[in-house]
Write a protein that holds these residues in place. Sequence first.
Motif, PDB file in Angstrom:
ATOM      1  N   TYR A  44      -5.888   3.426   0.891  1.00 44.37           N
ATOM      2  CA  TYR A  44      -4.771   3.784   0.020  1.00 44.37           C
ATOM      3  C   TYR A  44      -3.543   4.163   0.858  1.00 44.37           C
ATOM      4  O   TYR A  44      -2.410   3.813   0.508  1.00 44.37           O
ATOM      5  CB  TYR A  44      -5.167   4.928  -0.901  1.00 44.37           C
ATOM      6  CG  TYR A  44      -6.433   4.643  -1.669  1.00 44.37           C
ATOM      7  CD1 TYR A  44      -6.436   3.735  -2.724  1.00 44.37           C
ATOM      8  CD2 TYR A  44      -7.637   5.255  -1.334  1.00 44.37           C
ATOM      9  CE1 TYR A  44      -7.596   3.457  -3.423  1.00 44.37           C
ATOM     10  CE2 TYR A  44      -8.804   4.978  -2.023  1.00 44.37           C
ATOM     11  CZ  TYR A  44      -8.783   4.074  -3.070  1.00 44.37           C
ATOM     12  OH  TYR A  44      -9.924   3.791  -3.754  1.00 44.37           O
ATOM     13  N   ILE A  45      -3.789   4.874   1.948  1.00 44.96           N
ATOM     14  CA  ILE A  45      -2.692   5.224   2.852  1.00 44.96           C
ATOM     15  C   ILE A  45      -2.087   3.961   3.461  1.00 44.96           C
ATOM     16  O   ILE A  45      -0.863   3.815   3.555  1.00 44.96           O
ATOM     17  CB  ILE A  45      -3.188   6.176   3.954  1.00 44.96           C
ATOM     18  CG1 ILE A  45      -3.680   7.487   3.334  1.00 44.96           C
ATOM     19  CG2 ILE A  45      -2.087   6.453   4.969  1.00 44.96           C
ATOM     20  CD1 ILE A  45      -4.354   8.418   4.318  1.00 44.96           C
ATOM     21  N   ALA A  46      -2.952   3.030   3.837  1.00 48.29           N
ATOM     22  CA  ALA A  46      -2.471   1.765   4.404  1.00 48.29           C
ATOM     23  C   ALA A  46      -1.650   0.991   3.380  1.00 48.29           C
ATOM     24  O   ALA A  46      -0.621   0.384   3.722  1.00 48.29           O
ATOM     25  CB  ALA A  46      -3.656   0.923   4.881  1.00 48.29           C
ATOM     26  N   PHE A  47      -2.088   0.991   2.135  1.00 49.01           N
ATOM     27  CA  PHE A  47      -1.357   0.283   1.078  1.00 49.01           C
ATOM     28  C   PHE A  47       0.054   0.849   0.911  1.00 49.01           C
ATOM     29  O   PHE A  47       1.039   0.101   0.858  1.00 49.01           O
ATOM     30  CB  PHE A  47      -2.134   0.374  -0.233  1.00 49.01           C
ATOM     31  CG  PHE A  47      -1.400  -0.187  -1.417  1.00 49.01           C
ATOM     32  CD1 PHE A  47      -1.052  -1.526  -1.472  1.00 49.01           C
ATOM     33  CD2 PHE A  47      -1.042   0.628  -2.480  1.00 49.01           C
ATOM     34  CE1 PHE A  47      -0.366  -2.049  -2.557  1.00 49.01           C
ATOM     35  CE2 PHE A  47      -0.355   0.128  -3.562  1.00 49.01           C
ATOM     36  CZ  PHE A  47      -0.025  -1.221  -3.609  1.00 49.01           C
ATOM     37  N   VAL A  48       0.150   2.173   0.824  1.00 48.33           N
ATOM     38  CA  VAL A  48       1.459   2.814   0.674  1.00 48.33           C
ATOM     39  C   VAL A  48       2.340   2.508   1.888  1.00 48.33           C
ATOM     40  O   VAL A  48       3.535   2.207   1.755  1.00 48.33           O
ATOM     41  CB  VAL A  48       1.299   4.338   0.480  1.00 48.33           C
ATOM     42  CG1 VAL A  48       2.661   5.029   0.497  1.00 48.33           C
ATOM     43  CG2 VAL A  48       0.573   4.634  -0.819  1.00 48.33           C
ATOM     44  N   TYR A 212      -6.929   8.829 -15.353  1.00 50.59           N
ATOM     45  CA  TYR A 212      -7.382   8.982 -13.970  1.00 50.59           C
ATOM     46  C   TYR A 212      -7.584  10.446 -13.618  1.00 50.59           C
ATOM     47  O   TYR A 212      -8.576  10.808 -12.971  1.00 50.59           O
ATOM     48  CB  TYR A 212      -6.363   8.350 -13.022  1.00 50.59           C
ATOM     49  CG  TYR A 212      -6.664   8.598 -11.562  1.00 50.59           C
ATOM     50  CD1 TYR A 212      -7.662   7.877 -10.911  1.00 50.59           C
ATOM     51  CD2 TYR A 212      -5.965   9.564 -10.839  1.00 50.59           C
ATOM     52  CE1 TYR A 212      -7.954   8.107  -9.581  1.00 50.59           C
ATOM     53  CE2 TYR A 212      -6.253   9.796  -9.505  1.00 50.59           C
ATOM     54  CZ  TYR A 212      -7.245   9.074  -8.882  1.00 50.59           C
ATOM     55  OH  TYR A 212      -7.539   9.322  -7.557  1.00 50.59           O
ATOM     56  N   ALA A 213      -6.663  11.307 -14.049  1.00 51.31           N
ATOM     57  CA  ALA A 213      -6.767  12.735 -13.740  1.00 51.31           C
ATOM     58  C   ALA A 213      -8.010  13.348 -14.381  1.00 51.31           C
ATOM     59  O   ALA A 213      -8.752  14.099 -13.737  1.00 51.31           O
ATOM     60  CB  ALA A 213      -5.513  13.462 -14.213  1.00 51.31           C
ATOM     61  N   VAL A 214      -8.262  13.012 -15.635  1.00 57.03           N
ATOM     62  CA  VAL A 214      -9.442  13.552 -16.328  1.00 57.03           C
ATOM     63  C   VAL A 214     -10.724  13.050 -15.679  1.00 57.03           C
ATOM     64  O   VAL A 214     -11.673  13.817 -15.448  1.00 57.03           O
ATOM     65  CB  VAL A 214      -9.403  13.165 -17.827  1.00 57.03           C
ATOM     66  CG1 VAL A 214     -10.722  13.518 -18.506  1.00 57.03           C
ATOM     67  CG2 VAL A 214      -8.251  13.864 -18.524  1.00 57.03           C
ATOM     68  N   ILE A 237      -5.371  18.178  -5.895  1.00 56.31           N
ATOM     69  CA  ILE A 237      -4.164  18.119  -6.723  1.00 56.31           C
ATOM     70  C   ILE A 237      -3.130  17.195  -6.095  1.00 56.31           C
ATOM     71  O   ILE A 237      -2.473  16.405  -6.789  1.00 56.31           O
ATOM     72  CB  ILE A 237      -3.586  19.531  -6.926  1.00 56.31           C
ATOM     73  CG1 ILE A 237      -4.567  20.395  -7.736  1.00 56.31           C
ATOM     74  CG2 ILE A 237      -2.230  19.474  -7.622  1.00 56.31           C
ATOM     75  CD1 ILE A 237      -4.140  21.840  -7.873  1.00 56.31           C
ATOM     76  N   ALA A 238      -2.997  17.263  -4.764  1.00 56.28           N
ATOM     77  CA  ALA A 238      -2.044  16.392  -4.072  1.00 56.28           C
ATOM     78  C   ALA A 238      -2.400  14.924  -4.269  1.00 56.28           C
ATOM     79  O   ALA A 238      -1.512  14.072  -4.432  1.00 56.28           O
ATOM     80  CB  ALA A 238      -2.010  16.740  -2.591  1.00 56.28           C
ATOM     81  N   LYS A 239      -3.702  14.618  -4.268  1.00 53.96           N
ATOM     82  CA  LYS A 239      -4.136  13.231  -4.472  1.00 53.96           C
ATOM     83  C   LYS A 239      -3.771  12.752  -5.875  1.00 53.96           C
ATOM     84  O   LYS A 239      -3.278  11.632  -6.054  1.00 53.96           O
ATOM     85  CB  LYS A 239      -5.650  13.125  -4.257  1.00 53.96           C
ATOM     86  CG  LYS A 239      -6.190  11.712  -4.402  1.00 53.96           C
ATOM     87  CD  LYS A 239      -7.664  11.659  -4.087  1.00 53.96           C
ATOM     88  CE  LYS A 239      -8.479  12.322  -5.189  1.00 53.96           C
ATOM     89  NZ  LYS A 239      -9.935  12.136  -4.994  1.00 53.96           N
ATOM     90  N   VAL A 243      -1.175   9.675  -6.750  1.00 52.47           N
ATOM     91  CA  VAL A 243      -1.547   8.527  -7.589  1.00 52.47           C
ATOM     92  C   VAL A 243      -0.618   8.432  -8.793  1.00 52.47           C
ATOM     93  O   VAL A 243      -0.152   7.342  -9.160  1.00 52.47           O
ATOM     94  CB  VAL A 243      -3.013   8.646  -8.041  1.00 52.47           C
ATOM     95  CG1 VAL A 243      -3.340   7.590  -9.096  1.00 52.47           C
ATOM     96  CG2 VAL A 243      -3.951   8.501  -6.852  1.00 52.47           C
ATOM     97  N   ALA A 244      -0.323   9.585  -9.414  1.00 53.69           N
ATOM     98  CA  ALA A 244       0.564   9.599 -10.578  1.00 53.69           C
ATOM     99  C   ALA A 244       1.955   9.081 -10.212  1.00 53.69           C
ATOM    100  O   ALA A 244       2.571   8.310 -10.969  1.00 53.69           O
ATOM    101  CB  ALA A 244       0.659  11.012 -11.147  1.00 53.69           C
TER     102      ALA A 244
END
Length: 416
Positions: A44-48, A212-214, A237-239, A243-244
């Motif tokens: 995910y970090i690589a994607f961003v 996703y959060a739930v 929470i940061a994750k 994503v949001a």
Amino acid sequence: MTKMVPQTEEIAPAPGAAKQAKEQATDSNPLHLLTRNLRTSGIYIAFVAIVVLFAILTDGVSLSPRNVTNIVLQYSYILVLAIGMVIVIIAGHIDLSVGSVVALCGAVSAVLVIQQGYPTWVGIVAALAVGMAVGAWHGFWVAYVGIPAFIVTLAGMLLFRGLTLQVLDNISLSPFPREYSRIATGFLNGLIGGDGYDAFTLLIGGIAVAGYAVSSWRSRMAQLRYEQPVESLPLFIAKIVAVAAVVMAFAWQLAHSRGLPIVLIILAVLVIVYGLVTKRTIFGRQVYAIGGNLSAAMLSGVKVRKVNFWIFVNMGFLAGVAGVIYSSRMNGAQPSAGEMFELDAIAAAFIGGAAVTGGVGTVVGAMVGGLIMAVMSNGMQLMGVEQPIQSVVKGLVLLLAVAFDVYNKRRAGASR
């Protein structure tokens, strides 16, 4: 007279207690938790990072509303194939025929709808049925005859490409009726208004973030109940916030272009369904068991032949879906359709974290891997990079992804 002092008897630690204590101490180590989270979240970090890189290199053109929409439309069928391919790879197999099957399914649909005038739904059903029949053909040879999937699907790649040429009589067929072409090129917009943007698209994005959060919170609570290590609450929470932010930024760009693509809804439904199938069903657990340790799976009562058969039927079904989407996108069927699609789907699965040896991989990871390939291809096209150089870059990225997987396995084995 000497007074006897009772000696306290030393109690030997229970077998495995020292190892368990060591694992608990390691799991509570913040550095280990950070390393593990980086390893699992690295894709995910690589994607961003790749998105940001190409946004800079293209002066923001890659993140324009129109271009973001085009990425969804142009690579949706590869993402559909990646869903099926990651399940095949998790089970320890490979499928080299999906590009030819995509072409065959699109050809059958075109002959029925364009040449013979059948309704759109007949062409769609026929394409899906052909895909499942091809999957059953592969599943029979792999599961019940025992021929390796590499050989069976390599033969299928040649066989079904030849059938495609026969079905189309070596010519292209076009155009499809408007309702058929809307599958891959249509949009849902204007349903609830919006001043200069499509509010419905933003609403769907918000619902996706809430879901996703739930789901993440429930998963975290389940891990805590079973006393499994989890990331710290601030990191969790940061994750969610990250994503949001990504999802809503994506929805914002779509809302300022043409609205919500119909093909994106199809893709989202498939991701949700197959995410649940792989994680929450007996079939999904059996697929992981077969890929992780075939002998143990057989000893535990898994019907390996049956599971392998349905894995390939499912791959054929998704190839049929991709065939419908691709023929809709091209507004016709061509004998050369689907060439190299199998390599893109395989690359998406491996870049997304699937293991070469099987037993590891996720649907979401395959989606991210596919998006990385899509963003790179699109970004290099916008920069005017020649096709040979694009192929070199894609090959290097795939090689590095597999090398990273091998490195992690060696590292994990050395730490035991």
